[in-house]
Design a protein around this motif. Structure first.
Motif, short mmCIF file in Angstrom:
data_model
loop_
_atom_site.label_atom_id
_atom_site.label_comp_id
_atom_site.label_asym_id
_atom_site.label_seq_id
_atom_site.Cartn_x
_atom_site.Cartn_y
_atom_site.Cartn_z
N HIS A 43 0.84 -1.20 0.00
CA HIS A 43 0.00 0.00 0.00
C HIS A 43 0.87 1.25 0.00
CE1 HIS A 43 -3.19 -2.69 1.63
NE2 HIS A 43 -3.93 -1.95 0.83
N LEU A 44 2.03 1.15 0.61
CA LEU A 44 2.91 2.32 0.75
C LEU A 44 3.85 2.50 -0.44
CD1 LEU A 44 3.71 1.88 4.52
CD2 LEU A 44 2.11 3.48 3.49
N ARG A 45 4.05 1.45 -1.20
CA ARG A 45 4.97 1.51 -2.35
C ARG A 45 4.68 2.69 -3.28
NH1 ARG A 45 4.45 -3.60 -5.03
NH2 ARG A 45 5.65 -4.38 -3.27
N PRO A 46 3.41 2.95 -3.65
CA PRO A 46 3.15 4.06 -4.56
C PRO A 46 3.42 5.44 -3.96
CG PRO A 46 1.30 2.54 -4.52
CD PRO A 46 2.21 2.15 -3.41
N LEU A 47 3.56 5.53 -2.64
CA LEU A 47 3.85 6.83 -2.02
C LEU A 47 5.34 7.16 -2.04
CD1 LEU A 47 1.59 6.69 1.17
CD2 LEU A 47 1.13 7.90 -0.97
N THR A 48 6.20 6.17 -2.12
CA THR A 48 7.64 6.40 -2.02
C THR A 48 8.16 7.39 -3.06
OG1 THR A 48 8.08 4.32 -0.88
CG2 THR A 48 9.92 5.28 -2.09
N PRO A 49 7.74 7.32 -4.32
CA PRO A 49 8.26 8.31 -5.27
C PRO A 49 7.96 9.75 -4.87
CG PRO A 49 7.26 6.49 -6.45
CD PRO A 49 6.93 6.30 -4.99
N TYR A 50 6.85 9.96 -4.17
CA TYR A 50 6.54 11.32 -3.72
C TYR A 50 7.54 11.78 -2.66
CZ TYR A 50 2.11 10.81 -6.15
OH TYR A 50 1.15 10.62 -7.10
N ALA A 51 8.13 10.86 -1.94
CA ALA A 51 9.10 11.18 -0.90
C ALA A 51 10.47 11.51 -1.49
CB ALA A 51 9.23 10.03 0.08
N VAL A 52 10.75 11.02 -2.67
CA VAL A 52 12.09 11.20 -3.24
C VAL A 52 12.04 11.83 -4.63
CG1 VAL A 52 14.24 10.06 -3.88
CG2 VAL A 52 12.91 9.17 -1.99
N ASP A 53 11.58 11.05 -5.59
CA ASP A 53 11.67 11.45 -7.00
C ASP A 53 11.03 12.80 -7.28
OD1 ASP A 53 12.88 9.02 -7.34
OD2 ASP A 53 11.07 8.02 -8.07
N PHE A 54 9.82 13.00 -6.80
CA PHE A 54 9.08 14.21 -7.16
C PHE A 54 9.42 15.39 -6.27
CE2 PHE A 54 5.95 10.74 -8.37
CZ PHE A 54 6.52 10.58 -9.62
N ARG A 55 10.12 15.15 -5.20
CA ARG A 55 10.53 16.24 -4.31
C ARG A 55 11.57 17.11 -5.00
NH1 ARG A 55 12.80 14.61 1.40
NH2 ARG A 55 10.63 14.07 1.69
N TYR A 56 12.40 16.50 -5.83
CA TYR A 56 13.52 17.21 -6.43
C TYR A 56 13.34 17.42 -7.92
CZ TYR A 56 15.33 15.62 -2.00
OH TYR A 56 15.49 15.36 -0.66
N ASP A 57 12.17 17.19 -8.45
CA ASP A 57 11.92 17.30 -9.88
C ASP A 57 10.72 18.21 -10.10
OD1 ASP A 57 11.90 16.94 -12.58
OD2 ASP A 57 11.67 14.77 -12.52
N ASP A 58 10.76 19.00 -11.15
CA ASP A 58 9.65 19.90 -11.45
C ASP A 58 8.46 19.18 -12.07
OD1 ASP A 58 11.08 22.06 -10.53
OD2 ASP A 58 11.89 22.55 -12.51
N GLU A 59 8.71 18.01 -12.65
CA GLU A 59 7.65 17.27 -13.31
C GLU A 59 6.75 16.61 -12.27
OE1 GLU A 59 7.06 13.49 -16.34
OE2 GLU A 59 9.06 14.28 -15.98
N VAL A 60 5.47 16.76 -12.44
CA VAL A 60 4.50 16.14 -11.54
C VAL A 60 3.86 14.96 -12.25
CG1 VAL A 60 2.38 16.44 -10.23
CG2 VAL A 60 4.04 18.31 -10.36
N VAL A 61 3.98 13.79 -11.66
CA VAL A 61 3.37 12.58 -12.19
C VAL A 61 2.51 12.01 -11.08
CG1 VAL A 61 3.77 10.28 -13.10
CG2 VAL A 61 5.35 12.14 -13.67
N PHE A 62 1.24 11.77 -11.37
CA PHE A 62 0.34 11.26 -10.35
C PHE A 62 0.27 9.75 -10.44
CE2 PHE A 62 -0.98 15.63 -11.03
CZ PHE A 62 -0.94 16.10 -9.73
N LEU A 63 0.71 9.08 -9.38
CA LEU A 63 0.67 7.63 -9.31
C LEU A 63 -0.59 7.15 -8.63
CD1 LEU A 63 4.35 6.98 -8.21
CD2 LEU A 63 3.41 6.93 -10.51
#
Length: 86
Positions: A43-63
Motif C-alpha cells: 500500500h505504501l509503495r506508490p507513495l515512495t516516489p513522492y518522498a524522493v523522486d518528485f521532491r527534487y523534480d519539477d515534473e509532476v506525475v500522479f501515481l
C-alpha cells in the motif's frame, strides 16, 4: 507525513533504521514488533516516489488519485497517533 509517521513508530518501538525514504522498507522493519495499521507494505509503495523522486523534480506525475493517497496516509497517521498516545 507517511515517512515521518513510520520513523516515529520505529523510534517508539526502539527499532533501528537506516537513512531512507523507502516507505516499504520502513514498514517492513515494523513487522513482528507489535500491532500494525491495516496496510501492507505494498500500500505504501506508490507513495515512495513522492518522498524522493518528485521532491527534487519539477515534473509532476500522479501515481495515485488524491483520494487514494489521502486514505492511505490518513489510515497510517491515525494508527501512529494512537500508538504514540498509548
Amino acid at each position: 507525513a507517511a515517512e515521518k509517521a513510520l520513523k516515529a513508530l520505529l523510534c517508539l518501538r526502539d527499532i533501528d533504521f537506516s537513512r531512507t525514504h523507502d516507505l516499504e522498507n520502513l514498514f517492513n522493519r515494523l513487522l513482528g514488533s507489535g500491532s500494525l495499521p491495516r496496510l501492507s507494505s505494498s500500500h505504501l509503495r506508490p507513495l515512495t516516489p513522492y518522498a524522493v523522486d518528485f521532491r527534487y523534480d519539477d515534473e509532476v506525475v500522479f501515481l495515485l488519485s488524491t483520494d487514494e493517497m489521502r486514505e492511505t496516509v490518513d489510515l497510517l497517521l491515525r494508527f501512529v497517533e494512537g500508538e504514540l498516545n498509548n
